[in-house]
Design an enzyme around this catalytic site. Sequence first.
Site, mmCIF file in Angstrom:
data_model
loop_
_atom_site.group_PDB
_atom_site.id
_atom_site.type_symbol
_atom_site.label_atom_id
_atom_site.label_comp_id
_atom_site.label_asym_id
_atom_site.label_seq_id
_atom_site.Cartn_x
_atom_site.Cartn_y
_atom_site.Cartn_z
ATOM 1 N N LYS A 24 34.169 -61.466 35.050
ATOM 2 C CA LYS A 24 33.953 -61.838 36.458
ATOM 3 C C LYS A 24 35.295 -61.791 37.177
ATOM 4 O O LYS A 24 36.278 -62.390 36.718
ATOM 5 C CB LYS A 24 33.341 -63.237 36.543
ATOM 6 C CG LYS A 24 32.998 -63.663 37.967
ATOM 7 C CD LYS A 24 32.190 -64.947 37.977
ATOM 8 C CE LYS A 24 31.900 -65.414 39.394
ATOM 9 N NZ LYS A 24 31.188 -64.412 40.195
ATOM 10 N N HIS A 78 31.400 -68.659 33.469
ATOM 11 C CA HIS A 78 30.922 -67.277 33.569
ATOM 12 C C HIS A 78 31.538 -66.403 32.482
ATOM 13 O O HIS A 78 32.508 -66.792 31.832
ATOM 14 C CB HIS A 78 31.283 -66.683 34.948
ATOM 15 C CG HIS A 78 30.414 -67.183 36.057
ATOM 16 N ND1 HIS A 78 30.654 -68.371 36.711
ATOM 17 C CD2 HIS A 78 29.296 -66.655 36.627
ATOM 18 C CE1 HIS A 78 29.728 -68.557 37.638
ATOM 19 N NE2 HIS A 78 28.885 -67.540 37.608
#
Length: 247
Positions: free
Chosen positions: A137, A133
Amino acid sequence: MSVTSVSVIGASGRMGSEVCRAVEGADGLELVGRFDVDDDLGDLAGADVVVEFSVPDASPANVAHCVEQGVHVVVGTTGWSADRLDALRGQLADHPGVGVLIAPNFAIGAVLMMAFAAKAAEFYESAEVIELHHPDKVDAPSGTAARTAELIGAAREAAGLTDVPDATTSDPDGARGARAHGIPVHSVRLRGLVAHQEVLFGQTGEMLTIRHDSFDRVSFMPGVVAAVRRVGEHPGLTVGLEHYLGI
Ligand code: NAD
């Protein structure tokens, strides 16, 4: 055509702002409220359905407020532990007409990836998950990785594969990363990424890789819009978009 009015909580965030755009562009949906941190949720601007993409620590209270108001909720925020889910189920028992969907991933391809992984889990000795990601995040492992691991663990158990995957013996101290439901999960955070996951299955002489990539947050919007349209038909708590899509 009847119109469903929608409010968004976490409306200034990356996902929330994309959801606002998607609702504004969807037939039969009307965006009536945008709420973010410090806003008084009040009557949720009279919405029929709320979409909630905020932060894990705030989401349970936000959802509880919506349920108390008798409003259906579509939740994308991660961090829903078993305890939090139990508390929500308890609250929903007192509000029998209200539907709540909590989905760790609204991308249709990611829902399929999880279903394919659950199927493959019955046939392989080893399984590991790599989730990748963007670096902003806040949580790791991702909600999708945790849910994938849960589905793999449940499929192995249903197939009578009660022995733990190889990684537990090759990595007794867990030094190679976190483990969810007995399945090793590796988290990568890299500039340029959005949301990606590989599920690796191995046994002697072969390996299967199931991979999904979200290159843009628009990938989540067809799933969010479908969930908004259907949540009223599913009273009580549903975990996972697959239950709405017949996957
Ligand atoms: P973000 O940080 O960009 O946005 C979060 C927003 O929530 C911010 O605008 C913040 O101000 C707001 N917020 C903070 N506290 C709040 C409160 N008490 N009440 C209301 N709003 C509050 O994060 P993001 O990238 O949009 O992700 C949001 C959540 O969605 C995360 O948990 C993420 O993991 C999850 N996510 C889920 C999916 C999915 O498909 N289910 C996809 C991507 C991200």
